[in-house]
Motif scaffolding. Structure first.
Motif, PDB file in Angstrom:
ATOM      1  N   GLY A 139      29.422 -27.580  50.281  1.00 33.54           N
ATOM      2  CA  GLY A 139      30.390 -27.099  49.304  1.00 33.54           C
ATOM      3  C   GLY A 139      29.711 -26.408  48.138  1.00 33.54           C
ATOM      4  N   ALA A 143      29.620 -22.266  46.592  1.00 31.36           N
ATOM      5  CA  ALA A 143      30.098 -22.018  45.232  1.00 31.36           C
ATOM      6  C   ALA A 143      29.301 -20.883  44.600  1.00 31.36           C
ATOM      7  N   ILE A 152      34.783 -22.879  49.486  1.00 32.61           N
ATOM      8  CA  ILE A 152      34.230 -24.214  49.248  1.00 32.61           C
ATOM      9  C   ILE A 152      34.919 -25.223  50.159  1.00 32.61           C
ATOM     10  N   GLY A 173      38.314 -31.761  44.287  1.00 30.70           N
ATOM     11  CA  GLY A 173      37.587 -31.597  43.043  1.00 30.70           C
ATOM     12  C   GLY A 173      38.418 -30.886  41.988  1.00 30.70           C
ATOM     13  N   VAL A 186      40.004 -27.956  43.233  1.00 32.51           N
ATOM     14  CA  VAL A 186      38.989 -27.539  44.207  1.00 32.51           C
ATOM     15  C   VAL A 186      39.255 -28.273  45.524  1.00 32.51           C
ATOM     16  N   ASN A 188      39.038 -29.804  49.334  1.00 31.13           N
ATOM     17  CA  ASN A 188      38.016 -30.240  50.281  1.00 31.13           C
ATOM     18  C   ASN A 188      38.291 -29.725  51.689  1.00 31.13           C
ATOM     19  N   ILE A 206      32.736 -30.798  42.386  1.00 29.45           N
ATOM     20  CA  ILE A 206      32.979 -30.720  43.832  1.00 29.45           C
ATOM     21  C   ILE A 206      32.759 -32.119  44.389  1.00 29.45           C
ATOM     22  N   GLU A 207      33.738 -32.641  45.159  1.00 27.23           N
ATOM     23  CA  GLU A 207      33.653 -34.055  45.533  1.00 27.23           C
ATOM     24  C   GLU A 207      34.344 -34.394  46.853  1.00 27.23           C
ATOM     25  N   GLU A 239      29.649 -36.510  44.777  1.00 28.74           N
ATOM     26  CA  GLU A 239      30.167 -35.535  43.812  1.00 28.74           C
ATOM     27  C   GLU A 239      29.068 -35.050  42.877  1.00 28.74           C
TER      28      GLU A 239
END
Length: 256
Positions: A139, A143, A152, A173, A186, A188, A206-207, A239
């Motif tokens: 991810g 970015a 992403i 995220g 954001v 996933n 980002i997670e 993350e």
């Protein structure tokens, strides 16, 4: 509204990110069989305070939460995916632990999470944690200036699904800066080439949140915060706070 950060503002976020990284490292280093989740919270709290920062999570209350969050970090064990409240639960051999933490320093925020196994690790748990870390890496790699938010999500989602894992439904995220949660969301999992174009100065948390058995569903604990897998499968959360720059993505919460 999406806020782009200047180079100096990103440096301020990098300082906040170092505090978060140190707090997570300290909590992880303290985690061992017999240690309580509340003890890990106290270790993280001391680390943040010693740096002259303030915890982001303590007393945080979004509109869906029944009560303010009572901890400095989220401590999610085994089938708890995210938002676990630090308690008197004492870690057992083989527990899979996810710690999520945030801090604010001089007006700027950082947010990060790490998963690991305490004691003797089941190879399946090790694979799940490794997959969460790899999904995050992919991810972050996507970015880049000129890509889109969907790139992403596509990078994360493709890898996770091909690996046979699930992704926590309805969660992803977020932008981050002067407050913990900013625009944009954001994903996933998404279609490549879709969504907002990524520009220099955008900072994202980002997670990926993975579920071992390939399911996505969750349920709330009675505390109103902890999210657990419906199937009882284990979960892992990874993350970082990431700045998008002309020179590529920069991880502001890197742990050393």
């Amino acid at each position: 509204m999406v806020e782009l950060k200047t180079e100096s503002e990103i440096q301020g976020m990098r300082a906040a990110g170092r505090v978060v990284a140190d707090a997570l490292t300290a909590a992880r280093d303290h985690a061992r069989v017999g240690v309580s989740l509340r003890e890990l919270d106290a270790v993280a709290a001391r680390t943040i305070a010693d740096a002259g920062a303030e915890p982001l999570f303590l007393n945080y209350r979004p509109n869906w939460a029944p009560t303010p969050f009572p901890g400095v970090i989220c401590t999610s064990v085994n089938d708890a995916v995210v938002h676990g409240i630090p308690s008197d639960y004492r870690l057992r051999d083989g527990d899979l632990v996810s710690i999520d933490g945030g801090a604010k320093l001089k007006g700027w925020c950082g947010d990060s999470a790490v998963s690991f196994v305490v004691g003797a690790a089941d190879p399946a748990d090790e694979a799940l944690v490794a997959a969460a870390d790899e999904a995050l890496r992919l991810g972050i790699e996507a970015a880049r200036v000129g890509n889109r938010l969907g790139d992403i999500g596509a990078a994360i989602g493709r890898y996770v699904r091909r690996s046979g894992f699930g992704l926590l439904a309805d969660h992803g995220g977020h932008g981050i800066g002067r407050v913990m949660h900013e625009s944009p969301d954001v994903p996933n999992e998404a279609r490549a080439g879709k969504g907002m174009r990524l520009r220099p100065g955008l900072v994202l948390a980002i997670e990926p949140m993975l579920i071992a058995d390939g399911t996505d569903d969750y349920r709330h604990d009675a505390d109103g915060w902890t999210l657990r897998t419906v199937s009882g499968a284990r979960a892992a959360h990874s993350e970082h706070t990431v700045a998008i720059t002309d020179n590529g993505p920069v991880v502001l919460t890197a742990r050393h």
